[in-house]
Write a protein that holds these residues in place. Sequence first.
Motif, short mmCIF file in Angstrom:
data_model
loop_
_atom_site.label_atom_id
_atom_site.label_comp_id
_atom_site.label_asym_id
_atom_site.label_seq_id
_atom_site.Cartn_x
_atom_site.Cartn_y
_atom_site.Cartn_z
N PRO A 1 6.05 7.22 5.86
CA PRO A 1 6.25 5.79 5.46
C PRO A 1 7.54 5.93 4.45
CG PRO A 1 4.11 6.22 5.25
CD PRO A 1 4.56 7.56 5.78
N SER A 2 8.53 5.17 4.65
CA SER A 2 9.61 5.13 3.99
C SER A 2 9.46 4.33 2.72
CB SER A 2 10.72 4.18 4.60
OG SER A 2 11.12 4.99 5.66
N ARG A 3 9.66 4.77 1.56
CA ARG A 3 9.67 4.22 0.23
C ARG A 3 11.14 3.68 -0.22
NH1 ARG A 3 5.39 7.07 -3.60
NH2 ARG A 3 3.67 6.39 -2.37
N SER A 4 11.13 2.52 -0.70
CA SER A 4 12.41 1.92 -1.00
C SER A 4 13.00 2.76 -2.25
CB SER A 4 12.51 0.46 -1.52
OG SER A 4 11.75 0.37 -2.65
N THR A 5 14.27 2.72 -2.54
CA THR A 5 14.87 3.37 -3.79
C THR A 5 14.16 2.71 -5.09
OG1 THR A 5 16.55 1.97 -3.68
CG2 THR A 5 16.96 4.06 -2.83
N GLU A 6 13.74 1.52 -4.99
CA GLU A 6 12.96 0.96 -6.02
C GLU A 6 11.57 1.39 -6.28
OE1 GLU A 6 13.99 -1.72 -7.91
OE2 GLU A 6 15.87 -2.63 -7.01
N SER A 7 11.00 2.06 -5.18
CA SER A 7 9.84 2.47 -5.45
C SER A 7 9.44 3.94 -5.88
CB SER A 7 8.77 2.36 -4.19
OG SER A 7 9.44 3.19 -3.20
N GLN A 8 10.72 4.71 -6.11
CA GLN A 8 10.86 5.94 -6.45
C GLN A 8 10.45 5.99 -8.27
OE1 GLN A 8 11.02 8.33 -4.06
NE2 GLN A 8 11.28 6.67 -2.68
N HIS A 9 9.23 5.40 -8.53
CA HIS A 9 9.03 5.24 -9.74
C HIS A 9 7.95 6.29 -10.42
CE1 HIS A 9 5.92 3.49 -7.16
NE2 HIS A 9 4.86 3.57 -8.25
N GLY A 10 7.49 7.33 -9.60
CA GLY A 10 6.64 8.10 -10.12
C GLY A 10 5.83 8.89 -9.18
N ILE B 1 0.73 -1.20 -0.01
CA ILE B 1 -0.05 0.05 0.11
C ILE B 1 0.79 1.21 0.02
CG2 ILE B 1 -0.52 0.35 2.50
CD1 ILE B 1 -3.21 0.53 -0.05
N ILE B 2 1.98 1.25 0.80
CA ILE B 2 2.87 2.37 0.69
C ILE B 2 3.30 2.52 -0.95
CG2 ILE B 2 5.34 3.04 1.36
CD1 ILE B 2 4.66 1.82 4.14
N TRP B 3 3.49 1.65 -1.49
CA TRP B 3 4.04 1.78 -2.74
C TRP B 3 3.10 2.77 -3.62
CZ3 TRP B 3 8.44 -0.48 -4.92
CH2 TRP B 3 8.63 -0.18 -6.33
N ASP B 4 1.86 2.67 -3.63
CA ASP B 4 0.87 3.43 -4.36
C ASP B 4 0.23 4.42 -3.46
OD1 ASP B 4 1.06 2.17 -6.76
OD2 ASP B 4 0.25 0.46 -6.15
N ASP B 5 0.39 4.62 -2.31
CA ASP B 5 -0.36 5.36 -1.36
C ASP B 5 0.03 5.39 0.30
OD1 ASP B 5 -2.92 7.23 -0.71
OD2 ASP B 5 -2.57 5.46 0.82
N CYS B 6 0.71 6.62 0.47
CA CYS B 6 1.12 6.76 1.78
C CYS B 6 0.48 7.68 2.76
CB CYS B 6 2.82 6.92 1.87
SG CYS B 6 2.88 8.72 0.84
N GLY B 7 -0.82 7.66 2.30
CA GLY B 7 -1.86 8.27 3.20
C GLY B 7 -3.11 7.57 3.96
N PRO B 8 -4.20 7.91 3.76
CA PRO B 8 -5.34 7.23 4.73
C PRO B 8 -5.50 5.58 4.37
CG PRO B 8 -5.86 9.30 3.57
CD PRO B 8 -4.78 8.87 2.90
N ARG C 1 1.28 11.61 7.00
CA ARG C 1 2.07 10.79 8.22
C ARG C 1 1.17 9.66 8.77
NH1 ARG C 1 6.55 13.55 9.93
NH2 ARG C 1 6.55 15.72 9.22
N VAL C 2 1.75 8.75 9.19
CA VAL C 2 1.01 7.54 9.85
C VAL C 2 1.20 7.33 11.23
CG1 VAL C 2 0.88 4.92 9.63
CG2 VAL C 2 1.24 6.35 7.42
N GLN C 3 0.31 7.27 11.83
CA GLN C 3 0.25 6.87 13.50
C GLN C 3 0.35 5.55 13.74
OE1 GLN C 3 0.14 10.00 15.20
NE2 GLN C 3 0.70 8.94 16.85
N VAL C 4 1.37 5.09 14.48
CA VAL C 4 1.39 3.88 15.01
C VAL C 4 1.63 3.89 16.68
CG1 VAL C 4 2.75 1.68 15.22
CG2 VAL C 4 2.61 2.99 12.94
N ASP C 5 0.38 3.76 17.30
CA ASP C 5 0.40 3.89 18.66
C ASP C 5 0.62 5.48 18.81
OD1 ASP C 5 -0.50 1.66 19.13
OD2 ASP C 5 1.37 0.95 20.22
N ASP C 6 1.58 5.58 19.64
CA ASP C 6 1.88 7.15 20.06
C ASP C 6 3.00 7.63 18.94
OD1 ASP C 6 3.98 5.34 21.06
OD2 ASP C 6 4.00 6.76 23.15
#
Length: 185
Positions: A176-185, A64-71, A166-171
């Motif tokens: 989200p970190s995208r790999s260098t592979e995912s810097q596709h557009g 999901i981070i690959w295509d969307d780092c939001g909701p 930003r993503v909330q994980v507990d407190d």
Amino acid sequence: MIRYLLNRMLMTMHRRYDYDVRYMQEILQTDLPAFLKYLGFQIMASHSGNMPAEQLFATRIRAIIWDDCGPCTQLVVNMALEAKVSPDRVRAIVDLDLDNLPENTALVVRFTELVLAHNPEAGELREQIRALWGTKGLIAIAYSISSSRVYPALKYTLGYGHACSRVQVDDHTLVPSRSTESQHG
């Protein structure tokens, strides 16, 4: 009546996960047969085969981070936490911090990233995954990767996509970190 009941189901999801369901409501109100097909797709998206929750959600989060780092990412993170995946592990998956993940989880994360990048190196990892969880596990991972990509595509097509957030994980609040592979557009 069926639209009313289906909308109640959507509102339950909205309250449970604090997730914006307006794109699904638009499909429901506009084209009931299309919404019923969407529900059928949900069956595929929820398939877990014999995969442990941590590894399955590692795949879903990275896909999901690959295509969307939001909701959508926040929703999958919330579902992982609900499935009792450790918050520390969820943070490591979101951050792409392989050093803080067990070997099997790191393997699934690396495999997911390589598959999404269409990198032929995924072949070696595929066989390791097959050795651990069999073809059933590989199918569950394939379904998780494939289905995770549908939701952002639907949302962006219908005008409900959001820029990265930003993503909330507990407190903890994470970007989200995208790999260098995912810097596709």
